[in-house]
Design a protein around this motif. Structure first.
Motif, short mmCIF file in Angstrom:
data_model
loop_
_atom_site.label_atom_id
_atom_site.label_comp_id
_atom_site.label_asym_id
_atom_site.label_seq_id
_atom_site.Cartn_x
_atom_site.Cartn_y
_atom_site.Cartn_z
N PHE A 74 0.86 -1.17 0.00
CA PHE A 74 0.00 0.00 0.00
C PHE A 74 0.91 1.23 0.00
O PHE A 74 1.65 1.44 0.95
N GLY A 75 0.86 2.02 -1.07
CA GLY A 75 1.76 3.14 -1.23
C GLY A 75 1.26 4.41 -0.58
O GLY A 75 0.06 4.61 -0.39
N GLY A 76 2.22 5.29 -0.28
CA GLY A 76 1.89 6.59 0.27
C GLY A 76 2.99 7.58 -0.06
O GLY A 76 4.07 7.21 -0.53
N TRP A 77 2.70 8.84 0.17
CA TRP A 77 3.68 9.90 -0.10
C TRP A 77 3.48 11.04 0.89
O TRP A 77 2.39 11.22 1.44
N TRP A 78 4.56 11.78 1.10
CA TRP A 78 4.56 13.03 1.86
C TRP A 78 5.18 14.09 0.99
O TRP A 78 6.16 13.84 0.30
N ARG A 79 4.65 15.29 1.02
CA ARG A 79 5.31 16.48 0.46
C ARG A 79 5.63 17.37 1.65
O ARG A 79 4.72 17.89 2.31
N ILE A 80 6.90 17.51 1.98
CA ILE A 80 7.33 18.29 3.15
C ILE A 80 7.09 19.77 2.85
O ILE A 80 7.55 20.29 1.83
N THR A 81 6.38 20.45 3.76
CA THR A 81 6.05 21.86 3.54
C THR A 81 6.75 22.81 4.51
O THR A 81 6.91 23.99 4.20
N ALA A 82 7.15 22.32 5.69
CA ALA A 82 7.85 23.17 6.66
C ALA A 82 8.59 22.29 7.65
O ALA A 82 8.13 21.20 7.98
N VAL A 83 9.74 22.79 8.12
CA VAL A 83 10.53 22.06 9.10
C VAL A 83 11.12 23.06 10.09
O VAL A 83 11.71 24.07 9.68
N ASP A 84 10.97 22.77 11.37
CA ASP A 84 11.58 23.53 12.45
C ASP A 84 12.17 22.52 13.44
O ASP A 84 11.60 22.27 14.50
N ALA A 85 13.29 21.90 13.05
CA ALA A 85 13.88 20.84 13.87
C ALA A 85 14.37 21.40 15.20
O ALA A 85 14.93 22.49 15.23
N PRO A 86 14.16 20.71 16.30
CA PRO A 86 13.42 19.47 16.52
C PRO A 86 12.00 19.72 17.04
O PRO A 86 11.42 18.87 17.72
N ASN A 87 11.43 20.88 16.70
CA ASN A 87 10.14 21.28 17.26
C ASN A 87 8.93 20.83 16.47
O ASN A 87 7.89 20.52 17.06
N SER A 88 9.04 20.84 15.14
CA SER A 88 7.86 20.53 14.34
C SER A 88 8.23 20.30 12.88
O SER A 88 9.31 20.70 12.44
N PHE A 89 7.32 19.65 12.19
CA PHE A 89 7.40 19.62 10.73
C PHE A 89 5.99 19.48 10.20
O PHE A 89 5.07 19.05 10.91
N ALA A 90 5.82 19.92 8.94
CA ALA A 90 4.52 19.89 8.30
C ALA A 90 4.66 19.23 6.94
O ALA A 90 5.71 19.35 6.29
N PHE A 91 3.60 18.53 6.53
CA PHE A 91 3.66 17.84 5.26
C PHE A 91 2.25 17.49 4.79
O PHE A 91 1.34 17.35 5.60
N ASP A 92 2.12 17.39 3.47
CA ASP A 92 0.90 16.85 2.89
C ASP A 92 1.11 15.35 2.81
O ASP A 92 2.20 14.88 2.49
N ASP A 93 0.06 14.58 3.11
CA ASP A 93 0.16 13.13 3.18
C ASP A 93 -0.94 12.53 2.32
O ASP A 93 -2.12 12.87 2.50
N GLY A 94 -0.55 11.67 1.38
CA GLY A 94 -1.55 11.08 0.50
C GLY A 94 -1.27 9.62 0.19
O GLY A 94 -0.24 9.06 0.58
N PHE A 95 -2.19 9.04 -0.52
CA PHE A 95 -2.10 7.64 -0.94
C PHE A 95 -1.42 7.58 -2.30
O PHE A 95 -1.51 8.50 -3.10
#
Length: 163
Positions: free
Chosen positions: A74-95
């Motif tokens: 079962f495949g999936g993907w992330w598109r990383i949209t923001a990173v603030d290591a080590p506090n947070s990260f944001a991404f779009d997540d799809g199939f």
């Protein structure tokens, strides 16, 4: 069990999971930053993940698949949209399909993962926002809460192996 709260709100199209780990924030962050560690906790125990591409850099497309007990992928993907290591990260997540290409007919969530530390305990808040109530309901019906909870709960085992 690290998961301490799960809520979903059909009015805001969100699913939020909160967990706490007996480890420093930087250690919990590293699990998500390192593909080999992430594979150990992304997906429920019955469907381990394999990351083909993984890099927590904004704009990067990460691809993975989970393998079920019968060998089905079962495949999936992330598109990383923001990173603030080590506090947070944001991404779009799809199939994704078998070739790890996004499946346009399936829901995509906008996710924000945040990590805060207090007295050696890291609180992780995982929030996914869908485009509409129907998309949220679709993933809930697919078992997203149960799958995500069992996946996140594997983090304790990974951390305990280091102690």
């Amino acid at each position: 069990m690290p998961v301490i709260d799960v809520t979903h709100d059909p009015d805001t199209f969100t699913l939020t999971i909160t967990a706490e780990f007996a480890a420093p924030r930087e250690r919990v962050w590293q699990i998500y930053a390192d593909a080999r560690q992430l594979e150990r906790i992304w997906g429920p125990p019955s469907h381990p993940a394999t990351f083909v591409e993984h890099d927590l850099t904004p704009g990067t497309l990460c691809t993975y698949y989970m393998t079920g007990p019968d060998g089905e992928r079962f495949g999936g993907w992330w598109r990383i949209t923001a990173v603030d290591a080590p506090n947070s990260f944001a991404f779009d997540d799809g199939f994704a399909d078998a070739d790890l290409n996004p499946v346009a007919s399936m829901p995509v969530s906008k996710n924000v993962y945040t990590f805060t530390e207090h007295d050696g305990v890291t609180r992780a808040v995982y929030t996914g926002t869908y485009t509409d109530a129907e998309s949220l309901q679709k993933v809930l019906d697919m078992g997203m809460v149960e799958g995500a909870t069992s996946a996140i709960n594997q983090i304790d085992e990974l951390l305990a192996a280091e102690r």
